[in-house]
Design a protein around this motif. Sequence first.
Motif, PDB file in Angstrom:
ATOM      1  N   THR A 303     -36.416  66.077  -9.918  1.00  0.00           N
ATOM      2  CA  THR A 303     -36.384  66.745  -8.611  1.00  0.00           C
ATOM      3  C   THR A 303     -35.399  66.070  -7.654  1.00  0.00           C
ATOM      4  O   THR A 303     -35.159  66.557  -6.559  1.00  0.00           O
ATOM      5  N   GLY A 304     -34.847  64.948  -8.057  1.00  0.00           N
ATOM      6  CA  GLY A 304     -33.903  64.250  -7.179  1.00  0.00           C
ATOM      7  C   GLY A 304     -32.960  63.417  -7.990  1.00  0.00           C
ATOM      8  O   GLY A 304     -33.164  63.178  -9.182  1.00  0.00           O
ATOM      9  N   GLY A 305     -31.915  62.961  -7.331  1.00  0.00           N
ATOM     10  CA  GLY A 305     -30.946  62.117  -8.007  1.00  0.00           C
ATOM     11  C   GLY A 305     -29.646  62.111  -7.235  1.00  0.00           C
ATOM     12  O   GLY A 305     -29.502  62.805  -6.231  1.00  0.00           O
ATOM     13  N   GLU A 306     -28.729  61.296  -7.710  1.00  0.00           N
ATOM     14  CA  GLU A 306     -27.433  61.196  -7.033  1.00  0.00           C
ATOM     15  C   GLU A 306     -26.439  60.567  -7.986  1.00  0.00           C
ATOM     16  O   GLU A 306     -26.803  59.990  -9.010  1.00  0.00           O
ATOM     17  N   THR A 307     -25.170  60.712  -7.636  1.00  0.00           N
ATOM     18  CA  THR A 307     -24.113  59.972  -8.318  1.00  0.00           C
ATOM     19  C   THR A 307     -23.746  58.812  -7.411  1.00  0.00           C
ATOM     20  O   THR A 307     -23.477  59.012  -6.227  1.00  0.00           O
ATOM     21  N   LEU A 308     -23.779  57.607  -7.944  1.00  0.00           N
ATOM     22  CA  LEU A 308     -23.543  56.426  -7.112  1.00  0.00           C
ATOM     23  C   LEU A 308     -22.066  56.260  -6.780  1.00  0.00           C
ATOM     24  O   LEU A 308     -21.192  56.505  -7.622  1.00  0.00           O
ATOM     25  N   THR A 309     -21.800  55.845  -5.550  1.00  0.00           N
ATOM     26  CA  THR A 309     -20.440  55.497  -5.159  1.00  0.00           C
ATOM     27  C   THR A 309     -20.109  54.119  -5.734  1.00  0.00           C
ATOM     28  O   THR A 309     -21.008  53.373  -6.153  1.00  0.00           O
ATOM     29  N   ARG A 310     -18.849  53.765  -5.709  1.00  0.00           N
ATOM     30  CA  ARG A 310     -18.424  52.461  -6.209  1.00  0.00           C
ATOM     31  C   ARG A 310     -19.148  51.340  -5.455  1.00  0.00           C
ATOM     32  O   ARG A 310     -19.647  50.387  -6.061  1.00  0.00           O
ATOM     33  N   SER A 311     -19.244  51.450  -4.119  1.00  0.00           N
ATOM     34  CA  SER A 311     -19.878  50.361  -3.353  1.00  0.00           C
ATOM     35  C   SER A 311     -21.381  50.290  -3.626  1.00  0.00           C
ATOM     36  O   SER A 311     -21.953  49.203  -3.645  1.00  0.00           O
ATOM     37  N   GLU A 312     -22.025  51.436  -3.872  1.00  0.00           N
ATOM     38  CA  GLU A 312     -23.456  51.414  -4.224  1.00  0.00           C
ATOM     39  C   GLU A 312     -23.661  50.747  -5.586  1.00  0.00           C
ATOM     40  O   GLU A 312     -24.612  49.981  -5.772  1.00  0.00           O
ATOM     41  N   GLU A 313     -22.763  51.036  -6.523  1.00  0.00           N
ATOM     42  CA  GLU A 313     -22.843  50.384  -7.844  1.00  0.00           C
ATOM     43  C   GLU A 313     -22.706  48.865  -7.715  1.00  0.00           C
ATOM     44  O   GLU A 313     -23.452  48.112  -8.342  1.00  0.00           O
TER      45      GLU A 313
END
Length: 382
Positions: A303-313
Amino acid sequence: MNDPGFGVYIHWPFCAAKCPYCDFNSHVRHQPVDQERFAAAFAKELAAMRDRTGPRTVTSIFLGGGTPSLMKPETVGAVLDAVASNWTLAEGAEVTLEANPSSVEASRFRGYRAAGVNRVSLGVQALNDADLKFLGRLHNVDEALIAIALAREIFPRLSFDLIYARPGQQPEAWEAELKQAIGHAVDHLSLYQLTIEEGTPFHALHAAKKFAIPEPDAAAELYTVTQEVTAAHGLPAYEISNHARPGAESRHNLTYWRYGEYVGAGPGAHGRFIENRMRVVTMTEKVPETWLNLVEAKGHGVTGGETLTRSEEIDEFLLMGLRLAEGIDLARYEELAGKPFNAPRLSILQEEGLIEQIGNSRLRATPAGMIVLDAVVADLAR
């Protein structure tokens, strides 16, 4: 450093009773759970995850909860078969099941072993009856020790959890309890400080001053005792809260901390894996029955999710890796970040005694840095 591996996490959300300190996604049901229906739903969701990850080699499976030892061995077997039918299982893959001493019986343990479980993690939490009662546990010390002996006999590997920094706990008493725990031929211990989480019964009781936990200085002393006693008995910390004899570390949890990939299936499970060359996060519906209906209707409960940005990784990589005694691989950081660390900032943190370099290839937090890890990561990631 070895490949961090690819793990599969299965969340069994049901418990016999909700512990007052627990903020995990766990639910009590007074009617029997339709385990066959849930097993079929796990198989469906795992197949949907396989469509997203492509072929992989699974190095570890972890059945967590909730209380997975409320599952029938047949249910565990069906779930493990579903994992094996979607991905390749590495030879000697670690398969862990969390169990509560109160839901343990020999026939069930033997059934889990026959189904493919080769490591058990027991939620012991304390080795005195008064504190077990305070923590809302359904077992007593005698039952815990019977469960430990039984697990040791049946499974190749065993870990158990203890919670410290309990109300009124003194360093000498905790030292004696730790030594008792280590004396039960254990090769892995997870030792957590009692924290007061919002939304739990303990949060309301603590706010109403019905009990007090040790002040920060007293808790720090208990943490120091933890490190010293475990190290002296051959179970040094390999992560902030986890201690093992060399070679007995939890491979599944190392996959998380080394920033490997894993899928999560079941109510409230999270996953993190590479899809289309990007690291994605998946989150499933938390309410078990709602999750079940979603999976049956559309093949998964995400029901949720995201693609991580470089800085989040980068933030995640640092926050996970610096929890480990082995620290992080500098080359991997540079690959993720596209640049080396800021040298002046690194020097300041080293001068402050919060981080240290291991040779030319690795960086780790010092014991002082571990205590303020969020601040260290925020500084490093700038």
